[in-house]
Write a protein that holds these residues in place. Structure first.
Motif, PDB file in Angstrom:
ATOM      1  N   VAL A  97      92.638  -0.701  58.558  1.00 35.82           N
ATOM      2  CA  VAL A  97      93.056  -0.747  57.152  1.00 35.82           C
ATOM      3  C   VAL A  97      92.692   0.548  56.447  1.00 35.82           C
ATOM      4  CG1 VAL A  97      92.693  -1.910  54.940  1.00 35.82           C
ATOM      5  CG2 VAL A  97      92.957  -3.264  57.025  1.00 35.82           C
ATOM      6  N   MET A  98      91.506   1.072  56.743  1.00 39.64           N
ATOM      7  CA  MET A  98      91.066   2.309  56.105  1.00 39.64           C
ATOM      8  C   MET A  98      91.999   3.473  56.472  1.00 39.64           C
ATOM      9  SD  MET A  98      87.575   4.508  56.649  1.00 39.64           S
ATOM     10  CE  MET A  98      88.196   5.100  58.240  1.00 39.64           C
ATOM     11  N   TRP A  99      92.270   3.628  57.776  1.00 36.51           N
ATOM     12  CA  TRP A  99      93.126   4.724  58.206  1.00 36.51           C
ATOM     13  C   TRP A  99      94.574   4.510  57.773  1.00 36.51           C
ATOM     14  CZ3 TRP A  99      91.486   9.255  59.221  1.00 36.51           C
ATOM     15  CH2 TRP A  99      90.239   9.459  59.819  1.00 36.51           C
ATOM     16  N   GLY A 100      95.033   3.274  57.803  1.00 34.65           N
ATOM     17  CA  GLY A 100      96.391   2.991  57.353  1.00 34.65           C
ATOM     18  C   GLY A 100      96.576   3.334  55.887  1.00 34.65           C
ATOM     19  N   THR A 101      95.609   2.944  55.058  1.00 33.88           N
ATOM     20  CA  THR A 101      95.677   3.250  53.624  1.00 33.88           C
ATOM     21  C   THR A 101      95.594   4.750  53.388  1.00 33.88           C
ATOM     22  OG1 THR A 101      94.617   1.123  53.121  1.00 33.88           O
ATOM     23  CG2 THR A 101      94.637   2.796  51.380  1.00 33.88           C
ATOM     24  N   THR A 102      94.703   5.418  54.119  1.00 31.42           N
ATOM     25  CA  THR A 102      94.543   6.862  53.963  1.00 31.42           C
ATOM     26  C   THR A 102      95.836   7.597  54.304  1.00 31.42           C
ATOM     27  OG1 THR A 102      92.180   6.733  54.488  1.00 31.42           O
ATOM     28  CG2 THR A 102      93.246   8.884  54.722  1.00 31.42           C
ATOM     29  N   TRP A 103      96.440   7.248  55.434  1.00 30.51           N
ATOM     30  CA  TRP A 103      97.662   7.918  55.850  1.00 30.51           C
ATOM     31  C   TRP A 103      98.824   7.615  54.899  1.00 30.51           C
ATOM     32  CZ3 TRP A 103      98.293  12.074  58.291  1.00 30.51           C
ATOM     33  CH2 TRP A 103      97.496  12.437  59.375  1.00 30.51           C
ATOM     34  N   SER A 138      96.800 -13.981  55.238  1.00 33.62           N
ATOM     35  CA  SER A 138      95.947 -13.933  54.061  1.00 33.62           C
ATOM     36  C   SER A 138      96.750 -13.434  52.873  1.00 33.62           C
ATOM     37  CB  SER A 138      94.763 -13.006  54.333  1.00 33.62           C
ATOM     38  OG  SER A 138      94.156 -12.568  53.138  1.00 33.62           O
ATOM     39  N   MET A 139      96.683 -14.141  51.741  1.00 30.08           N
ATOM     40  CA  MET A 139      97.468 -13.745  50.574  1.00 30.08           C
ATOM     41  C   MET A 139      97.080 -12.348  50.100  1.00 30.08           C
ATOM     42  SD  MET A 139      99.926 -14.395  48.591  1.00 30.08           S
ATOM     43  CE  MET A 139     100.208 -16.101  49.079  1.00 30.08           C
ATOM     44  N   SER A 140      95.768 -12.070  50.048  1.00 33.87           N
ATOM     45  CA  SER A 140      95.336 -10.731  49.627  1.00 33.87           C
ATOM     46  C   SER A 140      95.782  -9.685  50.633  1.00 33.87           C
ATOM     47  CB  SER A 140      93.810 -10.705  49.457  1.00 33.87           C
ATOM     48  OG  SER A 140      93.162 -11.063  50.669  1.00 33.87           O
ATOM     49  N   GLY A 141      95.753 -10.046  51.914  1.00 33.93           N
ATOM     50  CA  GLY A 141      96.199  -9.116  52.940  1.00 33.93           C
ATOM     51  C   GLY A 141      97.692  -8.855  52.867  1.00 33.93           C
ATOM     52  N   VAL A 142      98.466  -9.888  52.572  1.00 30.14           N
ATOM     53  CA  VAL A 142      99.907  -9.724  52.425  1.00 30.14           C
ATOM     54  C   VAL A 142     100.223  -8.807  51.246  1.00 30.14           C
ATOM     55  CG1 VAL A 142     102.057 -10.924  51.840  1.00 30.14           C
ATOM     56  CG2 VAL A 142     100.513 -11.894  53.539  1.00 30.14           C
ATOM     57  N   LEU A 143      99.500  -8.983  50.146  1.00 26.02           N
ATOM     58  CA  LEU A 143      99.714  -8.123  48.975  1.00 26.02           C
ATOM     59  C   LEU A 143      99.365  -6.671  49.293  1.00 26.02           C
ATOM     60  CD1 LEU A 143      98.317 -10.414  46.113  1.00 26.02           C
ATOM     61  CD2 LEU A 143     100.706  -9.920  46.660  1.00 26.02           C
ATOM     62  N   LEU A 144      98.264  -6.461  50.034  1.00 30.82           N
ATOM     63  CA  LEU A 144      97.901  -5.102  50.427  1.00 30.82           C
ATOM     64  C   LEU A 144      98.956  -4.520  51.359  1.00 30.82           C
ATOM     65  CD1 LEU A 144      95.974  -2.699  50.547  1.00 30.82           C
ATOM     66  CD2 LEU A 144      94.706  -3.888  52.367  1.00 30.82           C
ATOM     67  N   ASP A 191      99.186  -0.622  62.134  1.00 27.11           N
ATOM     68  CA  ASP A 191      97.956  -1.322  62.538  1.00 27.11           C
ATOM     69  C   ASP A 191      97.183  -1.807  61.313  1.00 27.11           C
ATOM     70  OD1 ASP A 191      98.579  -0.884  65.162  1.00 27.11           O
ATOM     71  OD2 ASP A 191      97.153   0.761  65.460  1.00 27.11           O
ATOM     72  N   GLY A 192      97.141  -0.981  60.267  1.00 26.24           N
ATOM     73  CA  GLY A 192      96.430  -1.371  59.054  1.00 26.24           C
ATOM     74  C   GLY A 192      97.061  -2.559  58.369  1.00 26.24           C
ATOM     75  N   VAL A 193      98.383  -2.586  58.297  1.00 25.00           N
ATOM     76  CA  VAL A 193      99.074  -3.718  57.670  1.00 25.00           C
ATOM     77  C   VAL A 193      98.862  -4.990  58.498  1.00 25.00           C
ATOM     78  CG1 VAL A 193     101.318  -4.627  56.937  1.00 25.00           C
ATOM     79  CG2 VAL A 193     100.777  -2.216  56.581  1.00 25.00           C
ATOM     80  N   ARG A 194      98.869  -4.861  59.821  1.00 26.61           N
ATOM     81  CA  ARG A 194      98.632  -6.039  60.675  1.00 26.61           C
ATOM     82  C   ARG A 194      97.217  -6.585  60.469  1.00 26.61           C
ATOM     83  NH1 ARG A 194     101.970  -3.669  65.446  1.00 26.61           N
ATOM     84  NH2 ARG A 194     103.960  -4.747  65.072  1.00 26.61           N
ATOM     85  N   LEU A 243     104.113   2.378  49.351  1.00 21.76           N
ATOM     86  CA  LEU A 243     103.685   3.772  49.460  1.00 21.76           C
ATOM     87  C   LEU A 243     104.492   4.490  50.541  1.00 21.76           C
ATOM     88  CD1 LEU A 243      99.784   3.496  49.170  1.00 21.76           C
ATOM     89  CD2 LEU A 243     101.325   4.644  47.562  1.00 21.76           C
ATOM     90  N   VAL A 244     104.683   3.821  51.681  1.00 22.59           N
ATOM     91  CA  VAL A 244     105.480   4.409  52.752  1.00 22.59           C
ATOM     92  C   VAL A 244     106.918   4.625  52.282  1.00 22.59           C
ATOM     93  CG1 VAL A 244     106.477   3.964  55.031  1.00 22.59           C
ATOM     94  CG2 VAL A 244     104.064   3.505  54.616  1.00 22.59           C
ATOM     95  N   GLY A 245     107.476   3.606  51.616  1.00 22.29           N
ATOM     96  CA  GLY A 245     108.835   3.732  51.113  1.00 22.29           C
ATOM     97  C   GLY A 245     108.971   4.850  50.094  1.00 22.29           C
ATOM     98  N   GLY A 246     107.986   4.975  49.198  1.00 20.62           N
ATOM     99  CA  GLY A 246     108.013   6.054  48.220  1.00 20.62           C
ATOM    100  C   GLY A 246     107.951   7.421  48.890  1.00 20.62           C
ATOM    101  N   ALA A 247     107.116   7.541  49.929  1.00 18.52           N
ATOM    102  CA  ALA A 247     107.012   8.802  50.662  1.00 18.52           C
ATOM    103  C   ALA A 247     108.333   9.146  51.342  1.00 18.52           C
ATOM    104  CB  ALA A 247     105.892   8.710  51.695  1.00 18.52           C
ATOM    105  N   CYS A 248     108.932   8.162  52.008  1.00 19.16           N
ATOM    106  CA  CYS A 248     110.182   8.415  52.727  1.00 19.16           C
ATOM    107  C   CYS A 248     111.327   8.702  51.756  1.00 19.16           C
ATOM    108  CB  CYS A 248     110.523   7.217  53.615  1.00 19.16           C
ATOM    109  SG  CYS A 248     109.385   6.979  54.995  1.00 19.16           S
TER     110      CYS A 248
END
Length: 254
Positions: A227-233, A135-141, A212-215, A148-153
């Motif tokens: 997606v909710m937990w992945g985004t939250t974390w 999904s294009m919207s899913g890929v963008l998310l 799991d959220g990205v998948r 966000l993960v890269g910025g954190a690391c």
């Protein structure tokens, strides 16, 4: 605010000029996930149907994990260049300026996130070329969560660099941290196929929920708990790492 943005821009421009002088590092950083995509992807094709992943496409399953891996492994080594700058006196020179200490970090993070974005787009493009469907919207998310993960690391890496001030100390620390993350986050294989105790252990690994959220996002399921937990974390890790990085830069100035 204008002054703060200008300070961030000055640091970012210097950092991006350093990267442009040696753009090979952008390609070197993406080689590992690309090799996994090319060499490991075909091995997943006969197996992915047995995974409880919501897709039977091996690359739709694999690319999200490789994106998170790219965000972690690529950004965690960002601090090594900061150690070089500290040794050359660049950090000391920045400390005597009136620039905000957080701007010194934000400028560097902007460089790291931009570099990660280029690498993520290359990886997703190769995934589509090899047969990924998403999904294009899913890929963008998914790309946003990766940033966000890269910025954190990257923020954590910069903080660790200024804390240790030694590549010989920083490298083994990163390796010790990265190994359990790689094995327990389900980047290459879902944790649901592992033993019960392994699954329960992985529940305490934030990166597992992000993967799991990205998948889920890639297959178009944007309203799932994954997606909710992945985004939250992803947001929590970015906030904590940014706070740590900023506090270390301020302490360096004290």
């Amino acid at each position: 605010m204008n002054t703060y943005l200008r300070e961030c821009s000055v640091v970012f421009r210097r950092q991006i000029r350093m990267n442009l002088r040696n753009p090979a590092w952008v390609l070197i950083g993406i080689m590992q996930p690309v090799l996994y995509l090319v060499l490991f992807g075909p091995l997943l094709k006969p197996l992915v149907g047995s995974f409880d992943s919501g897709t039977t496409n091996a690359y739709t399953f694999l690319v999200p994990g490789l994106l998170v891996q790219l965000g972690m492994f690529g950004a965690f080594f960002a601090g090594f260049s900061l150690i070089g700058e500290w040794r050359e006196g660049v950090v000391e020179a920045e400390r005597v300026t009136p620039a905000s200490r957080s701007a010194l970090l934000v400028g560097r993070l902007t460089r790291d996130i931009l570099q990660l974005l280029v690498q993520a787009l290359i990886l997703v493009g190769l995934g589509y070329a090899m047969g990924m469907r998403g999904s294009m919207s899913g890929v963008l998310l998914g790309i946003l969560l990766t940033l966000l993960v890269g910025g954190a690391c990257a923020a954590a890496s910069n903080a660790l660099a200024l804390t240790t001030k030694s590549e010989d100390v920083m490298a083994p620390v990163i390796n010790i941290v990265m190994m359990p993350i790689l094995l327990l986050s389900g980047i290459l294989l879902p944790m649901t196929i592992g033993a019960g105790w392994l699954q329960r252990t992985s529940d305490f690994m934030p990166f597992r929920w992000i993967v799991d959220g990205v998948r889920d996002a890639f297959v178009g399921n944007l309203d799932t708990s994954g997606v909710m937990w992945g985004t939250t974390w992803a947001l929590v890790l970015f906030g904590l790492a940014f706070w740590w990085g900023t506090s270390v830069f301020r302490k360096e100035n004290a």
